[in-house]
Design a protein around this motif. Structure first.
Motif, PDB file in Angstrom:
ATOM      1  N   ARG A  93     -22.031 -35.993   5.887  1.00 47.57           N
ATOM      2  CA  ARG A  93     -21.628 -34.809   6.652  1.00 47.57           C
ATOM      3  C   ARG A  93     -20.836 -33.833   5.776  1.00 47.57           C
ATOM      4  NH1 ARG A  93     -21.346 -32.927  11.685  1.00 47.57           N
ATOM      5  NH2 ARG A  93     -19.580 -31.660  12.304  1.00 47.57           N
ATOM      6  N   TYR A  94     -19.922 -34.359   4.963  1.00 42.94           N
ATOM      7  CA  TYR A  94     -19.134 -33.521   4.064  1.00 42.94           C
ATOM      8  C   TYR A  94     -20.054 -32.779   3.103  1.00 42.94           C
ATOM      9  CZ  TYR A  94     -16.043 -32.093   0.306  1.00 42.94           C
ATOM     10  OH  TYR A  94     -15.391 -31.350  -0.639  1.00 42.94           O
ATOM     11  N   ARG A  95     -20.985 -33.493   2.477  1.00 41.65           N
ATOM     12  CA  ARG A  95     -21.901 -32.875   1.513  1.00 41.65           C
ATOM     13  C   ARG A  95     -22.772 -31.819   2.192  1.00 41.65           C
ATOM     14  NH1 ARG A  95     -21.548 -38.041  -0.256  1.00 41.65           N
ATOM     15  NH2 ARG A  95     -23.434 -38.798   0.748  1.00 41.65           N
ATOM     16  N   ILE A  96     -23.193 -32.087   3.405  1.00 44.17           N
ATOM     17  CA  ILE A  96     -24.012 -31.114   4.146  1.00 44.17           C
ATOM     18  C   ILE A  96     -23.187 -29.872   4.463  1.00 44.17           C
ATOM     19  CG2 ILE A  96     -25.176 -30.681   6.345  1.00 44.17           C
ATOM     20  CD1 ILE A  96     -26.124 -33.660   6.186  1.00 44.17           C
ATOM     21  N   GLU A  97     -21.956 -30.065   4.911  1.00 39.47           N
ATOM     22  CA  GLU A  97     -21.091 -28.917   5.230  1.00 39.47           C
ATOM     23  C   GLU A  97     -20.852 -28.043   3.998  1.00 39.47           C
ATOM     24  OE1 GLU A  97     -20.007 -27.567   8.056  1.00 39.47           O
ATOM     25  OE2 GLU A  97     -21.113 -29.113   9.138  1.00 39.47           O
ATOM     26  N   MET A  98     -20.637 -28.660   2.850  1.00 45.25           N
ATOM     27  CA  MET A  98     -20.422 -27.887   1.622  1.00 45.25           C
ATOM     28  C   MET A  98     -21.703 -27.156   1.207  1.00 45.25           C
ATOM     29  SD  MET A  98     -17.239 -28.009   0.715  1.00 45.25           S
ATOM     30  CE  MET A  98     -16.993 -27.825   2.472  1.00 45.25           C
ATOM     31  N   LEU A  99     -22.857 -27.780   1.391  1.00 45.49           N
ATOM     32  CA  LEU A  99     -24.127 -27.122   1.093  1.00 45.49           C
ATOM     33  C   LEU A  99     -24.341 -25.923   2.019  1.00 45.49           C
ATOM     34  CD1 LEU A  99     -26.858 -26.957  -0.385  1.00 45.49           C
ATOM     35  CD2 LEU A  99     -27.750 -28.581   1.323  1.00 45.49           C
ATOM     36  N   LEU A 100     -24.067 -26.099   3.305  1.00 42.40           N
ATOM     37  CA  LEU A 100     -24.219 -24.991   4.255  1.00 42.40           C
ATOM     38  C   LEU A 100     -23.243 -23.862   3.934  1.00 42.40           C
ATOM     39  CD1 LEU A 100     -24.722 -26.968   7.589  1.00 42.40           C
ATOM     40  CD2 LEU A 100     -26.472 -25.955   6.110  1.00 42.40           C
ATOM     41  N   THR A 101     -22.044 -24.206   3.518  1.00 43.68           N
ATOM     42  CA  THR A 101     -21.054 -23.193   3.119  1.00 43.68           C
ATOM     43  C   THR A 101     -21.565 -22.408   1.916  1.00 43.68           C
ATOM     44  OG1 THR A 101     -19.257 -24.549   3.973  1.00 43.68           O
ATOM     45  CG2 THR A 101     -18.664 -22.856   2.363  1.00 43.68           C
ATOM     46  N   ARG A 102     -22.113 -23.117   0.933  1.00 40.86           N
ATOM     47  CA  ARG A 102     -22.670 -22.451  -0.256  1.00 40.86           C
ATOM     48  C   ARG A 102     -23.828 -21.536   0.138  1.00 40.86           C
ATOM     49  NH1 ARG A 102     -23.585 -26.778  -2.960  1.00 40.86           N
ATOM     50  NH2 ARG A 102     -21.430 -26.930  -3.597  1.00 40.86           N
ATOM     51  N   MET A 103     -24.651 -21.979   1.081  1.00 40.88           N
ATOM     52  CA  MET A 103     -25.776 -21.157   1.535  1.00 40.88           C
ATOM     53  C   MET A 103     -25.288 -19.891   2.232  1.00 40.88           C
ATOM     54  SD  MET A 103     -28.512 -23.876   2.995  1.00 40.88           S
ATOM     55  CE  MET A 103     -29.338 -25.030   1.918  1.00 40.88           C
ATOM     56  N   ARG A 104     -24.272 -20.013   3.078  1.00 40.57           N
ATOM     57  CA  ARG A 104     -23.739 -18.827   3.771  1.00 40.57           C
ATOM     58  C   ARG A 104     -23.152 -17.838   2.772  1.00 40.57           C
ATOM     59  NH1 ARG A 104     -21.893 -22.936   7.328  1.00 40.57           N
ATOM     60  NH2 ARG A 104     -19.804 -22.782   6.436  1.00 40.57           N
ATOM     61  N   ALA A 105     -22.413 -18.330   1.799  1.00 36.65           N
ATOM     62  CA  ALA A 105     -21.825 -17.441   0.784  1.00 36.65           C
ATOM     63  C   ALA A 105     -22.922 -16.748  -0.016  1.00 36.65           C
ATOM     64  CB  ALA A 105     -20.914 -18.236  -0.157  1.00 36.65           C
ATOM     65  N   THR A 106     -23.942 -17.489  -0.403  1.00 39.35           N
ATOM     66  CA  THR A 106     -25.021 -16.922  -1.215  1.00 39.35           C
ATOM     67  C   THR A 106     -25.865 -15.956  -0.398  1.00 39.35           C
ATOM     68  OG1 THR A 106     -25.032 -18.954  -2.529  1.00 39.35           O
ATOM     69  CG2 THR A 106     -26.929 -17.496  -2.764  1.00 39.35           C
ATOM     70  N   ALA A 107     -26.095 -16.257   0.872  1.00 40.42           N
ATOM     71  CA  ALA A 107     -26.847 -15.337   1.735  1.00 40.42           C
ATOM     72  C   ALA A 107     -26.106 -14.006   1.861  1.00 40.42           C
ATOM     73  CB  ALA A 107     -27.077 -15.960   3.117  1.00 40.42           C
ATOM     74  N   ALA A 108     -24.793 -14.078   2.049  1.00 38.59           N
ATOM     75  CA  ALA A 108     -24.000 -12.840   2.152  1.00 38.59           C
ATOM     76  C   ALA A 108     -24.066 -12.053   0.850  1.00 38.59           C
ATOM     77  CB  ALA A 108     -22.554 -13.165   2.515  1.00 38.59           C
ATOM     78  N   ARG A 109     -23.971 -12.752  -0.269  1.00 38.03           N
ATOM     79  CA  ARG A 109     -24.037 -12.083  -1.570  1.00 38.03           C
ATOM     80  C   ARG A 109     -25.411 -11.447  -1.780  1.00 38.03           C
ATOM     81  NH1 ARG A 109     -23.584 -15.925  -5.693  1.00 38.03           N
ATOM     82  NH2 ARG A 109     -21.985 -16.847  -4.418  1.00 38.03           N
ATOM     83  N   LEU A 110     -26.467 -12.147  -1.383  1.00 39.87           N
ATOM     84  CA  LEU A 110     -27.820 -11.602  -1.527  1.00 39.87           C
ATOM     85  C   LEU A 110     -27.985 -10.312  -0.727  1.00 39.87           C
ATOM     86  CD1 LEU A 110     -30.832 -11.799  -2.378  1.00 39.87           C
ATOM     87  CD2 LEU A 110     -31.167 -13.149  -0.310  1.00 39.87           C
ATOM     88  N   TRP A 111     -27.522 -10.309   0.518  1.00 36.08           N
ATOM     89  CA  TRP A 111     -27.640  -9.090   1.321  1.00 36.08           C
ATOM     90  C   TRP A 111     -26.725  -7.992   0.791  1.00 36.08           C
ATOM     91  CZ3 TRP A 111     -31.634  -7.737   3.693  1.00 36.08           C
ATOM     92  CH2 TRP A 111     -32.432  -8.647   4.388  1.00 36.08           C
TER      93      TRP A 111
END
Length: 189
Positions: free
Chosen positions: A107-125
């Protein structure tokens, strides 16, 4: 490259690296694309900005005339959306920089992956809007953004339906794009 262009181009290079890291595992890349799409949809609801078409001033004028909003005209809303994207990237980046204690769980690893995805999605847009609607960052930024979208365009729309709902509502307080407009997946922003 000017001093004004360098930070944007450096951000684009870092974002491209993150996207390529996601792309090493197909399911992870599909989840990342879902995060990008959910942010697109949530931003459309929050600011009446279609970030995939933010560089079309004629469309912006038509939207302003047809759907006036208390948030102001198109260019005011673009500024608000850019500020929000910076805040999303910063908040998720802060979690990544100062993560909660690792309990070793999946769960911890998944949460950190999802956090990285949200940050990268925001940066991409953020990069996409900067390169296309704002027009700053130079040809290198436009080329970098085009390369990122070329990679994302390999994701079929039909894969988003099962994944994007997990991300909608995670970007703005009180904003959850439901239902999502899957045909709006920006295949050529």
């Amino acid at each position: 490259m000017s001093d004004l262009e360098r930070p944007w181009n450096d951000m684009a290079a870092a974002t491209a690296s993150a996207v390529e890291a996601f792309a090493t595992i197909e399911e992870v890349f599909l989840l990342f694309a879902a995060a990008v799409f959910a942010l697109h949809q949530d931003t459309l609801h929050a600011y009446a900005i279609d970030m995939a078409k933010a560089d079309h001033p004629g469309q912006a004028a038509a939207i302003d005339a047809a759907q006036p909003t208390p948030l102001g005209g198109f260019y005011a809303r673009i500024g608000l959306a850019m500020d929000a994207l910076i805040a999303i990237e910063s908040a998720n980046g802060e979690i990544l920089a100062n993560p909660p204690a690792d309990d070793g769980s999946d769960r911890y690893r998944i949460e950190m992956l999802l956090t990285r995805m949200r940050a990268t999605a925001a940066r991409l847009w953020l990069l996409t809007v900067q390169a296309r609607a704002i027009g700053e960052g130079g040809a290198g930024l436009r080329l970098g953004v085009a390369g990122l979208w070329t990679r994302l365009q390999t994701v079929p729309r039909d894969t988003l339906e099962a994944r994007a709902p997990a991300f909608t509502g995670m970007f703005y307080d009180g904003i959850r794009a439901e239902p999502m407009d899957y045909p709006a997946w920006p295949l050529s922003p």
